[in-house]
Scaffold this motif. Sequence first.
Motif, PDB file in Angstrom:
ATOM      1  N   ASN A 150       2.818  19.860 -10.984  1.00 48.01           N
ATOM      2  CA  ASN A 150       4.177  20.306 -11.270  1.00 48.01           C
ATOM      3  C   ASN A 150       4.933  20.677  -9.994  1.00 48.01           C
ATOM      4  O   ASN A 150       5.654  21.684  -9.934  1.00 48.01           O
ATOM      5  CB  ASN A 150       4.144  21.516 -12.226  1.00 48.01           C
ATOM      6  CG  ASN A 150       5.467  21.665 -12.992  1.00 48.01           C
ATOM      7  OD1 ASN A 150       6.223  20.699 -13.148  1.00 48.01           O
ATOM      8  ND2 ASN A 150       5.748  22.876 -13.457  1.00 48.01           N
ATOM      9  N   THR A 151       4.727  19.824  -8.947  1.00 48.94           N
ATOM     10  CA  THR A 151       5.434  20.101  -7.684  1.00 48.94           C
ATOM     11  C   THR A 151       6.480  19.033  -7.389  1.00 48.94           C
ATOM     12  O   THR A 151       7.126  19.060  -6.337  1.00 48.94           O
ATOM     13  CB  THR A 151       4.420  20.119  -6.515  1.00 48.94           C
ATOM     14  OG1 THR A 151       3.726  18.870  -6.491  1.00 48.94           O
ATOM     15  CG2 THR A 151       3.437  21.263  -6.669  1.00 48.94           C
ATOM     16  N   GLY A 152       6.642  18.070  -8.250  1.00 46.82           N
ATOM     17  CA  GLY A 152       7.610  17.013  -8.032  1.00 46.82           C
ATOM     18  C   GLY A 152       7.369  15.840  -8.966  1.00 46.82           C
ATOM     19  O   GLY A 152       6.576  15.937  -9.922  1.00 46.82           O
ATOM     20  N   THR A 153       8.083  14.724  -8.690  1.00 47.55           N
ATOM     21  CA  THR A 153       7.943  13.509  -9.517  1.00 47.55           C
ATOM     22  C   THR A 153       7.705  12.303  -8.616  1.00 47.55           C
ATOM     23  O   THR A 153       7.717  12.412  -7.390  1.00 47.55           O
ATOM     24  CB  THR A 153       9.212  13.273 -10.364  1.00 47.55           C
ATOM     25  OG1 THR A 153      10.333  13.137  -9.470  1.00 47.55           O
ATOM     26  CG2 THR A 153       9.456  14.430 -11.329  1.00 47.55           C
ATOM     27  N   ILE A 154       7.540  11.158  -9.267  1.00 46.66           N
ATOM     28  CA  ILE A 154       7.364   9.895  -8.541  1.00 46.66           C
ATOM     29  C   ILE A 154       8.730   9.404  -8.059  1.00 46.66           C
ATOM     30  O   ILE A 154       9.696   9.364  -8.839  1.00 46.66           O
ATOM     31  CB  ILE A 154       6.698   8.832  -9.441  1.00 46.66           C
ATOM     32  CG1 ILE A 154       5.326   9.295  -9.912  1.00 46.66           C
ATOM     33  CG2 ILE A 154       6.590   7.497  -8.704  1.00 46.66           C
ATOM     34  CD1 ILE A 154       4.691   8.402 -10.942  1.00 46.66           C
ATOM     35  N   ASP A 155       8.806   9.026  -6.802  1.00 49.81           N
ATOM     36  CA  ASP A 155      10.056   8.514  -6.216  1.00 49.81           C
ATOM     37  C   ASP A 155      10.167   7.011  -6.518  1.00 49.81           C
ATOM     38  O   ASP A 155       9.773   6.159  -5.715  1.00 49.81           O
ATOM     39  CB  ASP A 155      10.062   8.762  -4.706  1.00 49.81           C
ATOM     40  CG  ASP A 155      11.429   8.464  -4.084  1.00 49.81           C
ATOM     41  OD1 ASP A 155      12.273   7.873  -4.788  1.00 49.81           O
ATOM     42  OD2 ASP A 155      11.626   8.777  -2.895  1.00 49.81           O
ATOM     43  N   GLY A 175       0.815  -1.216   0.000  1.00 46.58           N
ATOM     44  CA  GLY A 175       0.000   0.000   0.000  1.00 46.58           C
ATOM     45  C   GLY A 175       0.845   1.260   0.000  1.00 46.58           C
ATOM     46  O   GLY A 175       0.442   2.295  -0.563  1.00 46.58           O
ATOM     47  N   LYS A 176       2.033   1.195   0.641  1.00 48.38           N
ATOM     48  CA  LYS A 176       2.915   2.358   0.642  1.00 48.38           C
ATOM     49  C   LYS A 176       3.392   2.690  -0.776  1.00 48.38           C
ATOM     50  O   LYS A 176       3.494   3.859  -1.160  1.00 48.38           O
ATOM     51  CB  LYS A 176       4.110   2.098   1.564  1.00 48.38           C
ATOM     52  CG  LYS A 176       3.746   1.920   3.028  1.00 48.38           C
ATOM     53  CD  LYS A 176       4.985   1.709   3.880  1.00 48.38           C
ATOM     54  CE  LYS A 176       4.618   1.495   5.349  1.00 48.38           C
ATOM     55  NZ  LYS A 176       3.948   2.658   5.942  1.00 48.38           N
ATOM     56  N   ALA A 177       3.665   1.621  -1.557  1.00 47.98           N
ATOM     57  CA  ALA A 177       4.078   1.856  -2.949  1.00 47.98           C
ATOM     58  C   ALA A 177       2.934   2.458  -3.751  1.00 47.98           C
ATOM     59  O   ALA A 177       3.130   3.373  -4.570  1.00 47.98           O
ATOM     60  CB  ALA A 177       4.540   0.537  -3.574  1.00 47.98           C
ATOM     61  N   THR A 178       1.716   1.969  -3.528  1.00 49.94           N
ATOM     62  CA  THR A 178       0.536   2.503  -4.216  1.00 49.94           C
ATOM     63  C   THR A 178       0.321   3.976  -3.842  1.00 49.94           C
ATOM     64  O   THR A 178       0.024   4.816  -4.708  1.00 49.94           O
ATOM     65  CB  THR A 178      -0.704   1.692  -3.854  1.00 49.94           C
ATOM     66  OG1 THR A 178      -0.478   0.323  -4.165  1.00 49.94           O
ATOM     67  CG2 THR A 178      -1.923   2.183  -4.621  1.00 49.94           C
ATOM     68  N   GLY A 233       2.755  10.754  -6.188  1.00 48.00           N
ATOM     69  CA  GLY A 233       3.727  11.209  -7.199  1.00 48.00           C
ATOM     70  C   GLY A 233       3.032  11.653  -8.466  1.00 48.00           C
ATOM     71  O   GLY A 233       3.444  12.636  -9.116  1.00 48.00           O
ATOM     72  N   PHE A 234       1.972  10.923  -8.847  1.00 49.66           N
ATOM     73  CA  PHE A 234       1.204  11.314 -10.027  1.00 49.66           C
ATOM     74  C   PHE A 234       0.579  12.696  -9.834  1.00 49.66           C
ATOM     75  O   PHE A 234       0.583  13.540 -10.730  1.00 49.66           O
ATOM     76  CB  PHE A 234       0.114  10.278 -10.306  1.00 49.66           C
ATOM     77  CG  PHE A 234      -0.724  10.592 -11.501  1.00 49.66           C
ATOM     78  CD1 PHE A 234      -0.230  10.439 -12.788  1.00 49.66           C
ATOM     79  CD2 PHE A 234      -2.016  11.095 -11.343  1.00 49.66           C
ATOM     80  CE1 PHE A 234      -1.009  10.755 -13.887  1.00 49.66           C
ATOM     81  CE2 PHE A 234      -2.800  11.411 -12.432  1.00 49.66           C
ATOM     82  CZ  PHE A 234      -2.307  11.233 -13.716  1.00 49.66           C
ATOM     83  N   MET A 235       0.072  12.937  -8.613  1.00 49.78           N
ATOM     84  CA  MET A 235      -0.523  14.253  -8.326  1.00 49.78           C
ATOM     85  C   MET A 235       0.546  15.348  -8.340  1.00 49.78           C
ATOM     86  O   MET A 235       0.291  16.489  -8.788  1.00 49.78           O
ATOM     87  CB  MET A 235      -1.218  14.214  -6.953  1.00 49.78           C
ATOM     88  CG  MET A 235      -2.427  13.294  -6.901  1.00 49.78           C
ATOM     89  SD  MET A 235      -3.668  13.668  -8.152  1.00 49.78           S
ATOM     90  CE  MET A 235      -4.203  15.293  -7.606  1.00 49.78           C
ATOM     91  N   ARG A 236       1.764  15.002  -7.864  1.00 50.44           N
ATOM     92  CA  ARG A 236       2.835  16.008  -7.907  1.00 50.44           C
ATOM     93  C   ARG A 236       3.187  16.362  -9.343  1.00 50.44           C
ATOM     94  O   ARG A 236       3.492  17.517  -9.662  1.00 50.44           O
ATOM     95  CB  ARG A 236       4.074  15.465  -7.176  1.00 50.44           C
ATOM     96  CG  ARG A 236       3.920  15.426  -5.653  1.00 50.44           C
ATOM     97  CD  ARG A 236       5.272  15.234  -4.962  1.00 50.44           C
ATOM     98  NE  ARG A 236       5.861  13.935  -5.238  1.00 50.44           N
ATOM     99  CZ  ARG A 236       5.662  12.854  -4.491  1.00 50.44           C
ATOM    100  NH1 ARG A 236       4.874  12.942  -3.414  1.00 50.44           N
ATOM    101  NH2 ARG A 236       6.239  11.720  -4.797  1.00 50.44           N
ATOM    102  N   ILE A 237       3.145  15.346 -10.219  1.00 48.56           N
ATOM    103  CA  ILE A 237       3.429  15.618 -11.632  1.00 48.56           C
ATOM    104  C   ILE A 237       2.340  16.502 -12.226  1.00 48.56           C
ATOM    105  O   ILE A 237       2.614  17.459 -12.969  1.00 48.56           O
ATOM    106  CB  ILE A 237       3.544  14.289 -12.415  1.00 48.56           C
ATOM    107  CG1 ILE A 237       4.800  13.513 -11.991  1.00 48.56           C
ATOM    108  CG2 ILE A 237       3.573  14.551 -13.916  1.00 48.56           C
ATOM    109  CD1 ILE A 237       4.911  12.132 -12.575  1.00 48.56           C
ATOM    110  N   VAL A 238       1.085  16.193 -11.865  1.00 47.22           N
ATOM    111  CA  VAL A 238      -0.044  16.977 -12.384  1.00 47.22           C
ATOM    112  C   VAL A 238       0.074  18.439 -11.958  1.00 47.22           C
ATOM    113  O   VAL A 238      -0.129  19.371 -12.752  1.00 47.22           O
ATOM    114  CB  VAL A 238      -1.385  16.380 -11.908  1.00 47.22           C
ATOM    115  CG1 VAL A 238      -2.547  17.319 -12.237  1.00 47.22           C
ATOM    116  CG2 VAL A 238      -1.607  15.014 -12.548  1.00 47.22           C
TER     117      VAL A 238
END
Length: 620
Positions: free
Chosen positions: A86-91, A70-73, A79-84
């Motif tokens: 534009n505040t970061g990427t998926i770790d 669940g932590k990976a999910t 991360g997807f929301m950060r990309i949307v």
Amino acid sequence: MSKETTTRPMGRRGHGPMGGGRPVVKAKDFSGTMKKLIRFMKPYYPVIILAVLFAAVGQILAILGPKILGKATTELAEGFMRIVYNTGTIDFDYILKIILILVGMYIISGILSYIMSIMMATITQKTAYKLRKDISEKIDRMPFKYFDSTSHGDVLSRITNDVDTLQMSMSQSLSQIVTSVVSIIGYPIMMLTISWQMTLMALCIVPLSLLMVSQVVKRSQKYFKRQQQYLSDVNGHVEEMYSGHIVMKAFNGEERSVEEFNEHNDHLYETAWKSQFLSGLMMPITQFVGNLGYVGVCLLGGWLAAAGSVTIGDIQAFIQYVRSFNQPISQLAQVMNMLQSTAAAAERVFEFLEEEEQLPETENPVEVFDENGNTQIKGQVTFENVHFGYTDDKIIINDFSMYIKPGKKIAIVGPTGAGKTTIVKLLMRFYELNSGAIYIDGIKTTDMRRSDLRALFGMVLQDAWLFNGTIMENLRYGRLDATDEEVMRAADAAYVDHFIRTLDHGYDTVINEESSNISQGQKQLLTIARAFLADPKILILDEATSSVDTRTEVLIQKGMEKLMENRTSFVIAHRLSTIRDADLILVMKDGDIVEAGNHEELMKADGFYTKLYNSQFEEE
């Protein structure tokens, strides 16, 4: 030596080797039987504890998996929301680390489960092996009276069907109990770490599921019981028809047999269909109730996620726990059913192992054989005030006393049920005397080892017994260390060597399981040859010529006369004309020796023997 046969009453049907998949049978004393089984497995306690630990650790690792996944999910979603935005990427490094941890956990869990399954399989196989070994040894210590009152099929069922049921149910239930209990405890704990509200929603369905399943089980039990009974009826009928198919055909009983089979089979079909249908409802019911809870958890989880109380990964993990939570409950219910079968099978096995045994051997037995297997016993037999009854309230041998010199031919005659065969059973100590004593060369039979006592005797019975094997193997049964030459000399002395050599494979000819590929007379000659090879000091001969032709009867009589030379012989006579040359004739009636003497003396006395002899002469 020929194997003694006794008439046994038929036992309960359905205990032969024909039983198929058996429904749950309940033990009379579940807790007591399970305690006995646990004590029986005491030598394997360390391995069982280790296997339980392996199973528990492996299951705990498997339970932790969804929470870690669940932590990976959650990281993917965030991360997807950060990309949307534009505040970061998926770790991805963090996700890879979680995946590697999960792979390691599942590998360890799989290895532990594999080792545990091997250990459990080893334990169950060793337990079954020890049970069969104990039963086999127990059979050798059982008194003959037990087998007179118990069918062969019932004893066979205990050593095959019941031990197999015990082995199979144990191998499936031991590991499932551990994993199910750990899962039932572990899943709610993991669910509580995510959300107590969703846990409460998920657990609300458990009582409903248990209630519905219990109602189904309650209704199906009566059909399972009937199914077992009707299965026994079908098995018993088929077994009887196959064992007595010649008689059935001779009396044109095919149609009646088929009708009876169809009746039993219809009953079995009806009850089996209902029991299987009802038991098959349990899985759909639990799945339906589980799906209701699943829907409730999804709705509540969505609302909590929107409120920010739980993460998406936690919801995914929780849903996995909910989907898995019903499985250990169902497994535990199945395990309880299997434990009922285990207890029922174990109860029958332990009942047999706890049966009363024959009297133990004397502490300081008299040695009648030297180191080379030779003996100084001449064959003098003395009966001293012998009383005996198969049951204490029905004495059939009353105060029987007799002194018999070595090398004499003793005939025992009398009507059916007079006690003729009982005398020879007592001689070989197949049964214990109620009172009195039997001596051989002045040595009390109870002061000898049973094996030494029986080694002094040779038997040729009316029902000739041969086993599946070559003629050479069957003859060598009389003395296992005999050479081929000694076997052939014994066969020649019994007038059977010529017949054997006329066969395609001679002494290597294989006798089938029913001994049906040789005639009754040939079987009798082979048993006489076997007795020759054993070279006993005392002979027991049951009239063996009642079902053979005249020419074969002459050969058998010649073989028996040669066998009796210089040996004390007890002949159970049915045709009185064959024992006129006996040194002593014991005339039995209702368990008593009513007359004794040679043929001429008894005929002059004009008593019971004279009536028996004249009645046979008139019939002839």
